[in-house]
Scaffold this active site. Structure first.
Site, short mmCIF file in Angstrom:
data_model
loop_
_atom_site.label_atom_id
_atom_site.label_comp_id
_atom_site.label_asym_id
_atom_site.label_seq_id
_atom_site.Cartn_x
_atom_site.Cartn_y
_atom_site.Cartn_z
N ARG A 1 0.86 -1.19 0.00
CA ARG A 1 0.00 0.00 0.00
C ARG A 1 0.89 1.23 0.00
O ARG A 1 1.98 1.24 0.60
CB ARG A 1 -0.88 0.04 1.25
CG ARG A 1 -2.11 -0.83 1.18
CD ARG A 1 -3.14 -0.29 0.20
NE ARG A 1 -4.34 -1.11 0.13
CZ ARG A 1 -4.55 -2.10 -0.74
NH1 ARG A 1 -3.65 -2.40 -1.65
NH2 ARG A 1 -5.68 -2.79 -0.72
N HIS B 1 -0.95 1.03 -9.46
CA HIS B 1 -1.67 0.11 -8.57
C HIS B 1 -2.29 -1.02 -9.40
O HIS B 1 -3.51 -1.24 -9.38
CB HIS B 1 -2.76 0.85 -7.77
CG HIS B 1 -3.24 0.08 -6.56
ND1 HIS B 1 -3.52 0.65 -5.36
CD2 HIS B 1 -3.47 -1.25 -6.38
CE1 HIS B 1 -3.92 -0.27 -4.50
NE2 HIS B 1 -3.89 -1.44 -5.10
P1 NDP Z 1 -2.03 -11.51 4.41
O1 NDP Z 1 -2.96 -11.01 5.44
O2 NDP Z 1 -2.19 -12.91 3.91
O3 NDP Z 1 -0.52 -11.36 4.91
C1 NDP Z 1 -0.07 -10.21 5.55
C2 NDP Z 1 1.35 -10.45 6.02
O4 NDP Z 1 1.83 -9.22 6.59
C3 NDP Z 1 1.45 -11.52 7.10
O5 NDP Z 1 2.61 -12.29 6.92
C4 NDP Z 1 1.55 -10.69 8.37
O6 NDP Z 1 2.25 -11.29 9.45
C5 NDP Z 1 2.35 -9.49 7.89
N1 NDP Z 1 2.15 -8.35 8.78
C6 NDP Z 1 1.01 -7.68 9.08
N2 NDP Z 1 1.23 -6.73 9.99
C7 NDP Z 1 2.54 -6.79 10.29
C8 NDP Z 1 3.37 -6.08 11.18
N3 NDP Z 1 2.89 -5.12 11.97
N4 NDP Z 1 4.68 -6.42 11.24
C9 NDP Z 1 5.18 -7.42 10.47
N5 NDP Z 1 4.44 -8.14 9.59
C10 NDP Z 1 3.13 -7.83 9.51
O7 NDP Z 1 -2.12 -10.48 3.18
P2 NDP Z 1 -1.90 -10.75 1.62
O8 NDP Z 1 -0.59 -11.40 1.45
O9 NDP Z 1 -3.08 -11.40 1.02
O10 NDP Z 1 -1.87 -9.24 1.08
C11 NDP Z 1 -0.92 -8.31 1.55
C12 NDP Z 1 -1.27 -6.91 1.07
O11 NDP Z 1 -0.99 -6.78 -0.32
C13 NDP Z 1 -2.73 -6.50 1.17
O12 NDP Z 1 -3.09 -6.15 2.48
C14 NDP Z 1 -2.80 -5.32 0.22
O13 NDP Z 1 -2.50 -4.13 0.91
C15 NDP Z 1 -1.69 -5.61 -0.78
N6 NDP Z 1 -2.21 -5.88 -2.12
C16 NDP Z 1 -1.83 -5.05 -3.15
C17 NDP Z 1 -2.27 -5.29 -4.43
C18 NDP Z 1 -1.80 -4.45 -5.56
O14 NDP Z 1 -2.32 -4.59 -6.68
N7 NDP Z 1 -0.81 -3.60 -5.37
C19 NDP Z 1 -3.18 -6.41 -4.74
C20 NDP Z 1 -3.48 -7.22 -3.60
C21 NDP Z 1 -3.03 -6.95 -2.34
P3 NDP Z 1 1.70 -12.67 10.13
O15 NDP Z 1 2.04 -13.73 9.12
O16 NDP Z 1 2.50 -12.77 11.37
O17 NDP Z 1 0.23 -12.48 10.33
C1 OXD Z 2 -6.09 -5.38 -3.24
C2 OXD Z 2 -5.64 -4.39 -4.22
O1 OXD Z 2 -6.02 -5.12 -2.03
O2 OXD Z 2 -5.93 -4.57 -5.42
O3 OXD Z 2 -6.52 -6.48 -3.65
O4 OXD Z 2 -4.98 -3.43 -3.85
#
Ligand code: NDP
Ligand code: OXD
Length: 316
Positions: A231, A279
């Protein structure tokens, strides 16, 4: 069961045309497109992307909220989100898109894409050094659905992979770090940083100058690299520019920005060592995402539990 006997859906979206989502959801359910009948008491589910604040709290019988994306920070922009389960996207198609994006950007940095793009208009025939993947460590912040899939693909290409998470998340082949104490050692062992974190109060602004200073620069690539597809508000763009300009960072690939669309006045657009995408790393394709949403609604109505429900305390 007839369409009218099933729970109704409110589709509340800003920033893009939801026509295709409406069409596909309507195959099984009655769908109200907000702002029409946006306080209809017969609505059971909301399917949302950056819904207008206050819309959800007007639905007295709302049972669940479905995010159109994997991230849910867009939902919490509304301070008044009812206390019902929030389901986020976890889908093979979205994961595949993100894996492709991460591999594309990591390979471009490793294989000197920016140097070749600069050489070509000047008709320069020069081969820069080509360190192999095995000499490069990619550090992924966020080893969730998307981070783990990207890690697997990078491992298959021979890269060394580090992961940083909130809680311990062991993964074969990946050197794991977690929490505040793990961040410094994770950065110090990382040449190319890939950010796939969710935006939460704990992660906002985390990619700042201090964090970038922690990356390993004395490496086979002659510098540190940043790829952010998580993000935009995870990063401080002024700090990224400072880091690029003083050599802390060699190059950056950015898919997300503090303000989107990225304003024309942003120096990131024209920086020679920044690669901008709008994005678009992993697009939400309704053809792939609506069927699992409809299946989840049907499961819920049979009394089964919802999958991929957001932990509201953690914010993701
Ligand atoms: P998940 O919820 O599956 O994974 C999130 C990961 O981030 C987990 O490993 C989690 O740790 C870690 N995390 C969260 N908070 C913290 C913290 N404070 N410190 C350290 N690690 C942390 O999410 P996804 O993998 O499905 O997606 C990740 C992000 O990708 C989405 O939230 C979105 O913002 C972004 N995204 C962007 C897109 C784009 O087109 N640019 C498309 C899709 C998603 P833990 O394993 O310990 O829970
Ligand atoms: C998502 C994105 O969160 O597209 O899936 O950013």
């Amino acid at each position: 069961m007839s369409r009218s006997a099933r729970g109704r859906v409110l589709l509340s979206v800003t920033g893009f045309n939801p026509h295709r989502w409406h069409e596909l959801l309507s195959a099984e359910r009655e769908v109200v497109l907000e702002p029409d009948r946006a306080d209809d008491p017969s609505i059971d589910y909301a399917v949302v992307w950056k819904q207008r604040p206050g819309v959800l709290s007007k639905l007295p019988n709302l049972k669940a909220i479905f995010s159109i994306g994997a991230g849910v920070d867009h939902i919490f922009l509304d301070a008044d989100v009812p206390d019902v389960p929030i389901v986020r996207v976890v889908a093979e198609n979205l994961t595949q898109y993100m894996t492709e994006y991460v591999v594309w950007r990591v390979l471009d940095h490793q294989r000197q894409g920016a140097a070749y793009r600069a050489q070509q208009p000047r008709k320069v025939w020069h081969e820069p050094p080509q360190p192999p993947a095995t000499e490069i460590a990619v550090g992924i912040m966020g080893l969730g659905q998307l981070g783990r899939a990207a890690a697997r693909a990078l491992l298959a290409l021979g890269f060394r992979v580090n992961g940083w998470t909130r809680t311990p998340r062991p993964m074969g082949g990946v050197t794991g770090f977690h929490g505040g104490d793990g961040l410094g050692p994770f950065l110090a062992a990382t040449d190319i940083l890939v950010v796939l974190l969710p935006l939460t109060p704990a992660t906002a602004g985390i990619v700042d100058y201090g964090l970038l200073r922690g990356l390993r620069r004395d490496n086979a690539l002659g510098g540190a690299f940043l790829v952010n597809a998580g993000r935009g508000k995870l990063q401080k763009e002024a700090d990224i520019l400072r880091a690029l300009d003083d050599g802390t960072l060699k190059e950056a690939s950015l898919d997300v920005f503090e303000e989107e669309p990225l304003p024309p006045s942003s120096p990131l657009w024209t920086h020679p060592r920044v690669f901008v995408t709008p994005h678009a790393a992993a697009t939400s394709d309704p053809v792939h995402l609506v069927p699992p949403m409809l299946r989840q609604m049907a499961r819920f109505e049979r009394g089964e539990s919802l999958e991929n429900v957001v932990d509201r305390d953690a914010g993701y």
